[in-house]
Design an enzyme around this catalytic site. Structure first.
Site, PDB file in Angstrom:
ATOM      1  N   ASP A   1      10.686   5.087  -4.483  1.00  0.00           N
ATOM      2  CA  ASP A   1      11.463   4.700  -5.563  1.00  0.00           C
ATOM      3  C   ASP A   1      10.763   3.675  -6.556  1.00  0.00           C
ATOM      4  O   ASP A   1       9.746   3.476  -6.123  1.00  0.00           O
ATOM      5  CB  ASP A   1      12.762   4.089  -5.076  1.00  0.00           C
ATOM      6  CG  ASP A   1      12.834   2.657  -4.463  1.00  0.00           C
ATOM      7  OD1 ASP A   1      11.428   2.190  -4.210  1.00  0.00           O
ATOM      8  OD2 ASP A   1      13.591   2.121  -3.659  1.00  0.00           O
TER       9      ASP A   1
ATOM     10  N   ASP B   1      18.004  11.226   0.045  1.00  0.00           N
ATOM     11  CA  ASP B   1      17.688   9.941   0.934  1.00  0.00           C
ATOM     12  C   ASP B   1      18.898   9.163   1.221  1.00  0.00           C
ATOM     13  O   ASP B   1      19.663   9.172   0.339  1.00  0.00           O
ATOM     14  CB  ASP B   1      16.335   9.293   0.387  1.00  0.00           C
ATOM     15  CG  ASP B   1      17.009   8.260  -0.628  1.00  0.00           C
ATOM     16  OD1 ASP B   1      17.318   7.114  -0.225  1.00  0.00           O
ATOM     17  OD2 ASP B   1      17.373   8.667  -1.818  1.00  0.00           O
TER      18      ASP B   1
END
Lengths: 378, 378
Positions: free
Chosen positions: B95, B269
């Site tokens: 991320d 996720d």
């Protein structure tokens, strides 16, 4: 090969006083000298049972005190015993519960009858007598059961040591009676007597007369210098029968193990490798390594590039340092794995050396490796 | 088979809006719909990397925020990148760090330039700009890198949502420029716009014009009802190109996943399976099971007798209950393992159903299994 129906011990080779033996019992064979990983509450902490086995562990230890409080011995029995409960179908040794009653419980009181105490978890009162200890160990279906004893922390006055030792002898008799005849299992007596040679002798001789299947030396590594421990082993082992296994309880460092094997000890248990693994410490052939130390932060080298163990060989010190500093579970998992792998490889090394009649040389070489110390920083 | 040199995505089958695809890149192929276990600080908590892989995980997620603070991106780069560091040679998505700056750091301040904040660990000040986020993700050697964005917690005012979305679009352009041409890797943009359909549309259209290799939908599962999330997915997916992977960030429950796959999402996720595993909760085909519940204390049955996973099939609920109640590490290890095994088996089930053109029926059957609930107590 059919599993043996009875418990037996044979010494296959000796080298000085060091012995290479095998304990045979229905659930498996224990190659001695043996190290028993401690599975306190039905789990060798931070390890899957199959991993513990794959490292060459022939037997693990369970703590009666912890298991009687939680989940409870009767519950474990209903669930098929500790082997089934903990997914460990191989031999298990249980302690009597006495040692941890002394170190962990509240409001404990010892009488001739036994010990009463309150659980450290919820304050519930319990009574542990020699008979109840053996009953609990039977409910757990333990393969090697230990007598209830009173262990004196050192230093202590001779009177206190003697009183505890004599009480332990009387409890040994009661445990033997309670255990009865169980051909596939064993009940071991425990030599007490603190750091007083004469008391150790008295204890060993009296226990020997009870003709038990195995003997432990207890009450050591409880605050005394290593030399005192080794002296007490000399005294005790000289009086214990050659044809029975000898178990040094709660010991110890790799160095303690080497020196005790040299004095005729066959079995060991200790929380050090597992506890150290949860505190960032690694046992290796180069000694003990503190992964919390900043020197490892940028070190791409593994703990031991020659190890067979994934944890020791495939993960960098930098990664282990990071995991430990971050409090990651994987840090405890990998270091515990490394530590048990090292302990079990040490025992395999010791066994091979005794078989080859090279124990003294091998012990010296191993010790030299520890003393040489860790790799220099990069 | 030679590893592909470039990043590519292909849809192999569709069933309604559900897609069965493959993302191909030099480090491996990701079968979609895919669930990415979260490896926050370079470790999927309480799991060995080989175990994560063996469950069918083609890719894991790393958190830029955590890794930039500790052990530090430059250090990871010196150590050979995150794959080498964490012993995960297969694809990794990172991320941007933005989301966790917002949720974890102290004294954060957002400007057009980027975000400044202080570490939650030691208070050290940092600046994270779109360019620095991409630089860090490059130092980690991440295969799929995410743009820096500003994610608004819901409920929020339209003005605030719009401002954050527009800022995120400008940051997407800067991230694209910073990422440049890296054929074997990808930089994904992130659709923002909160719960406002018109803003989601504006975001998706603008990002589409940037011609990125993949697109995420962000800012969902941040406090809004599931219907709102699904509506926003409908709006967003309709405007995203069919030939690029679509990733729904931070989602979710098994039910969220089923319903999002039905709307054309390819990647997920979520910390749920790993976090729940550390809190005594098990995901199963019969729904979520709380192992802390006393009903399991005497239950010899496993979590799922039909599972392929050792953790699910070979250990009793009574043992798991005991481990969880005792705070034993093995409890977290086994439940995390069970949970990731369940999530990955769910994804495999979904992929097979799309291939067979039976996704709707299969999703209904899976949902029925959850609703039927756990086994009745013994």
């Amino acid at each position: 090969m059919t599993a043996p129906q009875s418990f037996s011990f044979s010494v296959m080779a000796t080298d000085g006083r060091a012995r290479r033996g095998e304990i045979s019992m229905p659930r498996g064979t224990v190659r001695t000298p043996a190290f028993m990983p401690v599975g306190t509450a039905g789990t060798v902490k931070a390890m899957y049972p199959d991993q513990v086995r794959a490292l060459g562990s022939d037997i693990i230890l369970g703590n009666t005190y912890h298991l009687m409080l939680r989940p409870g011995a009767e519950r474990v029995a209903r669930l098929g015993g500790l082997h089934e409960f903990a997914r460990w179908p191989w031999p298990i040794l249980t302690d009597s519960g006495g040692f941890q009653v002394m170190s962990l419980s509240k409001l404990r009181k010892i009488t001739e009858q036994g010990v009463t105490f309150r659980s450290h978890i919820d304050g519930v009162p319990y009574e542990l007598t020699p008979e109840r200890s053996i009953e609990i160990q039977g409910l757990l279906d333990s393969d090697i059961q230990m007598q209830l004893d009173e262990c004196t922390a050192l230093p202590a006055k001779r009177d206190a040591i003697e009183k505890a030792m004599e009480l332990s002898l009387r409890w040994a008799e009661r445990c033997k009676a309670a255990f009865g005849k169980q051909p596939g299992k064993a009940m071991f007596g425990i030599v007490q007597g603190g750091d007083v040679a004469a008391l150790r002798e008295r204890s060993a001789i009296a226990l020997r007369e009870l003709d038990l299947k195995g003997y432990a030396v207890g009450g050591l590594a409880v605050g005394e210098p290593q030399e005192v421990m080794l002296d007490m082993l000399d005294v005790s082992c000289a009086l214990l029968p050659e044809d029975r296994p000898r178990y040094l309880m709660g010991v110890g460092t790799p160095d303690d193990i080497l020196k005790s094997v040299a004095r005729g000890i066959d079995m060991f248990d200790c929380v050090m490798p597992t506890r150290a693994g949860r505190h960032g410490l690694a046992y290796t052939r180069r000694g003990k390594i503190n992964l919390k130390n900043a020197r490892h932060a940028d070190d791409p080298r593994p703990l031991d590039e020659e190890s067979d163990c994934t944890a020791s060989r495939d993960f960098s010190r930098a990664y282990l340092h990071h995991l430990v500093k971050s409090g990651e579970v994987l840090g405890a998992m990998l270091l515990t794995w490394n530590n048990l792998a090292y302990y079990q490889s040490l025992m395999a090394d010791i066994r091979a050396a005794i078989e080859a009649g090279r124990f003294v040389d091998r012990a010296a070489a191993i010790t030299e490796g520890w003393e040489r110390g860790d790799l220099p920083p990069l």
